[in-house]
Design a protein around this motif. Structure first.
Motif, mmCIF file in Angstrom:
data_model
loop_
_atom_site.group_PDB
_atom_site.id
_atom_site.type_symbol
_atom_site.label_atom_id
_atom_site.label_comp_id
_atom_site.label_asym_id
_atom_site.label_seq_id
_atom_site.Cartn_x
_atom_site.Cartn_y
_atom_site.Cartn_z
ATOM 1 N N LEU A 109 -108.911 39.933 -95.465
ATOM 2 C CA LEU A 109 -108.777 40.269 -94.724
ATOM 3 C C LEU A 109 -107.304 40.630 -94.490
ATOM 4 O O LEU A 109 -106.722 40.382 -95.334
ATOM 5 N N ILE A 110 -107.130 41.530 -92.911
ATOM 6 C CA ILE A 110 -105.410 41.938 -92.751
ATOM 7 C C ILE A 110 -105.222 42.213 -91.265
ATOM 8 O O ILE A 110 -106.271 42.117 -90.724
ATOM 9 N N LEU A 111 -104.639 41.291 -91.382
ATOM 10 C CA LEU A 111 -103.961 40.893 -89.943
ATOM 11 C C LEU A 111 -102.944 40.928 -89.446
ATOM 12 O O LEU A 111 -101.540 41.102 -90.140
ATOM 13 N N GLU A 112 -102.467 42.736 -88.509
ATOM 14 C CA GLU A 112 -101.156 42.913 -87.772
ATOM 15 C C GLU A 112 -100.739 42.366 -86.492
ATOM 16 O O GLU A 112 -102.330 42.702 -85.504
ATOM 17 N N SER A 113 -99.606 41.569 -86.318
ATOM 18 C CA SER A 113 -99.157 41.198 -85.083
ATOM 19 C C SER A 113 -100.136 40.456 -84.534
ATOM 20 O O SER A 113 -100.412 41.269 -83.150
ATOM 21 N N VAL A 209 -103.956 39.393 -95.775
ATOM 22 C CA VAL A 209 -103.163 39.814 -96.195
ATOM 23 C C VAL A 209 -102.436 40.027 -94.423
ATOM 24 O O VAL A 209 -102.637 39.631 -93.477
ATOM 25 N N ILE A 210 -100.852 39.496 -94.107
ATOM 26 C CA ILE A 210 -100.185 39.420 -92.623
ATOM 27 C C ILE A 210 -99.287 40.566 -92.601
ATOM 28 O O ILE A 210 -98.565 40.090 -93.284
ATOM 29 N N LEU A 211 -99.200 40.781 -91.117
ATOM 30 C CA LEU A 211 -98.479 42.618 -90.663
ATOM 31 C C LEU A 211 -97.892 41.912 -89.523
ATOM 32 O O LEU A 211 -97.922 40.705 -89.061
ATOM 33 N N ALA A 212 -96.743 41.712 -89.371
ATOM 34 C CA ALA A 212 -95.624 41.936 -88.223
ATOM 35 C C ALA A 212 -94.360 43.074 -88.230
ATOM 36 O O ALA A 212 -93.997 42.839 -89.912
ATOM 37 N N GLY A 213 -93.934 43.553 -87.434
ATOM 38 C CA GLY A 213 -92.371 44.202 -87.338
ATOM 39 C C GLY A 213 -91.695 42.917 -87.265
ATOM 40 O O GLY A 213 -91.452 42.214 -86.431
ATOM 41 N N LEU A 215 -89.251 44.048 -85.558
ATOM 42 C CA LEU A 215 -88.195 43.743 -84.395
ATOM 43 C C LEU A 215 -89.315 42.989 -83.256
ATOM 44 O O LEU A 215 -88.924 42.869 -82.359
ATOM 45 N N ASP A 216 -90.172 42.357 -84.162
ATOM 46 C CA ASP A 216 -91.334 41.129 -82.972
ATOM 47 C C ASP A 216 -90.246 40.420 -83.820
ATOM 48 O O ASP A 216 -91.926 39.650 -84.231
ATOM 49 N N GLN A 217 -90.418 39.969 -83.322
ATOM 50 C CA GLN A 217 -89.549 38.099 -83.771
ATOM 51 C C GLN A 217 -91.116 36.820 -83.494
ATOM 52 O O GLN A 217 -90.558 36.114 -84.175
ATOM 53 N N LYS A 218 -91.202 37.292 -82.145
ATOM 54 C CA LYS A 218 -92.627 36.105 -82.619
ATOM 55 C C LYS A 218 -93.784 36.287 -82.989
ATOM 56 O O LYS A 218 -94.135 35.339 -83.232
ATOM 57 N N PHE A 219 -94.283 36.950 -82.975
ATOM 58 C CA PHE A 219 -94.831 37.330 -84.481
ATOM 59 C C PHE A 219 -94.302 37.118 -85.885
ATOM 60 O O PHE A 219 -95.209 37.264 -86.658
ATOM 61 N N VAL A 220 -93.296 37.703 -86.190
ATOM 62 C CA VAL A 220 -92.832 37.103 -87.548
ATOM 63 C C VAL A 220 -92.672 36.078 -87.815
ATOM 64 O O VAL A 220 -93.169 34.995 -88.604
ATOM 65 N N ALA A 221 -92.793 35.224 -86.734
ATOM 66 C CA ALA A 221 -92.770 33.410 -86.505
ATOM 67 C C ALA A 221 -94.545 33.274 -86.622
ATOM 68 O O ALA A 221 -94.331 32.570 -87.605
ATOM 69 N N ILE A 222 -95.118 33.361 -86.059
ATOM 70 C CA ILE A 222 -96.293 32.745 -86.243
ATOM 71 C C ILE A 222 -96.707 33.735 -87.514
ATOM 72 O O ILE A 222 -97.555 32.917 -88.417
ATOM 73 N N GLY A 223 -96.472 35.205 -87.955
ATOM 74 C CA GLY A 223 -96.957 35.370 -89.547
ATOM 75 C C GLY A 223 -96.132 34.439 -90.629
ATOM 76 O O GLY A 223 -97.148 34.404 -91.469
ATOM 77 N N ASN A 224 -95.301 33.720 -90.610
ATOM 78 C CA ASN A 224 -94.936 33.250 -91.642
ATOM 79 C C ASN A 224 -95.287 31.759 -91.845
ATOM 80 O O ASN A 224 -95.766 31.211 -92.201
ATOM 81 N N LYS A 225 -95.911 30.872 -90.336
ATOM 82 C CA LYS A 225 -96.074 29.796 -90.448
ATOM 83 C C LYS A 225 -97.636 30.167 -89.971
ATOM 84 O O LYS A 225 -98.236 29.581 -91.432
ATOM 85 N N MET A 226 -99.077 31.405 -90.446
ATOM 86 C CA MET A 226 -99.822 31.917 -91.089
ATOM 87 C C MET A 226 -99.349 31.533 -92.534
ATOM 88 O O MET A 226 -100.880 30.806 -92.870
ATOM 89 N N THR A 227 -99.150 32.052 -93.044
ATOM 90 C CA THR A 227 -98.695 31.930 -94.201
ATOM 91 C C THR A 227 -98.661 30.791 -95.199
ATOM 92 O O THR A 227 -99.131 30.567 -96.051
ATOM 93 N N PHE A 235 -97.271 37.745 -96.847
ATOM 94 C CA PHE A 235 -96.889 38.363 -95.832
ATOM 95 C C PHE A 235 -95.852 39.326 -95.739
ATOM 96 O O PHE A 235 -94.882 39.590 -96.237
ATOM 97 N N TYR A 236 -96.641 40.213 -95.607
ATOM 98 C CA TYR A 236 -95.958 41.366 -94.940
ATOM 99 C C TYR A 236 -94.453 41.325 -93.611
ATOM 100 O O TYR A 236 -95.148 41.828 -92.333
ATOM 101 N N GLU A 237 -93.529 41.766 -93.519
ATOM 102 C CA GLU A 237 -92.268 42.346 -92.447
ATOM 103 C C GLU A 237 -92.140 43.327 -92.707
ATOM 104 O O GLU A 237 -91.043 43.309 -93.628
ATOM 105 N N VAL A 238 -92.128 43.722 -92.027
ATOM 106 C CA VAL A 238 -92.123 45.505 -91.346
ATOM 107 C C VAL A 238 -90.741 46.310 -90.816
ATOM 108 O O VAL A 238 -91.027 45.432 -90.048
#
Length: 268
Positions: A109-113, A209-213, A215-227, A235-238
């Motif tokens: 599974l690959i989850l982007e933003s 795999v969980i991806l967030a940009g 510069l998209d801090q809301k989804f960086v926080a969500i991505g880290n929480k999901m991870t 988690f990859y913060e691009v």
């Protein structure tokens, strides 16, 4: 059945990656990635209800159960493949729901933003009001006014720096949608109408795999929480990009996805 396009791999492989687009987009969102991904896997692009060439009936509710059933029908055609499901934003919410409730087995599974939904009832109701208001704009004011407003959302401010031909292609894709179908999509499976999956994602037992940009801090926080909640996730913060990673840094997106496909193939 949902509209889909199959792109056969340039090599002999049993891997199939399915790509799910975001709101006010369609299968063509991933056109620039097909050639690269086809060097490693078969690719399937899908139009979600109300988007692109989808012909889902208007007299049924396009809720998450309905979409999961429709995905079952498509994926069943490719049951012999190792299925990797990718979803961006709205498509990511669908992908998460399918990972938990779909009937066909996934390999990865690959989850982007994206997110597992809105956690509280009050916030979910507030977002439903937003979704309903946007649906009315689509029906009353029309597509162009809606798209103009949509492109000004803070979520997409990083797209202002994209090259002009890329911005033009994205706008054309948005302007090719049907406003009435988009309105129905918002009312049937917009963010406010997704059940919260936060308490359930701990049950996902495939590699994720969980991806967030960055510069998209809301989804960086969500991505880290999901991870932290999904057992076999990474988690990859691009860097230097916002919400639309596959557009704003296509090469890095391809690199991460291909790396994931190759790694899991080696683990088989």
């Amino acid at each position: 059945m949902l509209h889909y396009n199959f792109h056969g791999a340039q090599i002999t492989t049993n891997n199939l990656i399915i790509l799910l687009h975001g709101f006010i987009s369609d299968h063509s969102s991933f056109d620039d990635h097909i050639d690269t991904l086809n060097q490693h896997a078969n690719v399937l692009t899908i139009d979600l209800p109300g988007h692109g060439d989808d012909i889902s009936a208007n007299d049924v509710t396009w809720d998450f159960d309905f979409i999961a059933q429709q995905l079952d029908e498509v994926i069943r055609l490719y049951a012999s493949y190792n299925i990797y499901l990718h979803g961006y934003s709205m498509g990511g919410r669908v992908a998460l729901y399918y990972a938990l409730y779909g009937n066909m087995a996934l390999t990865g599974l690959i989850l982007e933003s994206t997110s597992p939904g809105i956690a509280t009832d009050s916030e979910r109701e507030e977002r439903q009001n937003v979704d309903n208001a946007r649906a009315k704009v689509l029906e009353i004011a029309g597509l162009e006014i809606f798209v103009n407003d949509w492109e000004k959302l803070p979520l997409f401010y990083t797209q202002y720096d994209l090259e002009k031909p890329i911005r033009k292609r994205i706008r054309n894709m948005r302007m090719n949608q049907d406003p009435y179908k988009l309105a129905k999509a918002l009312r049937d499976y917009g963010s406010g109408y997704m059940p919260s999956l936060w308490s359930e994602i701990t049950q996902i037992d495939i590699p994720v795999v969980i991806l967030a940009g960055a510069l998209d801090q809301k989804f960086v926080a969500i991505g880290n929480k999901m991870t932290n909640l999904i057992p076999r996730s990474k988690f990859y913060e691009v860097p230097h990009v916002g919400h639309t990673i596959h557009v704003e840094d296509a090469s890095e997106f391809d690199k991460i996805v291909v790396g994931f496909l190759n790694k899991e193939e080696q683990n088989d």
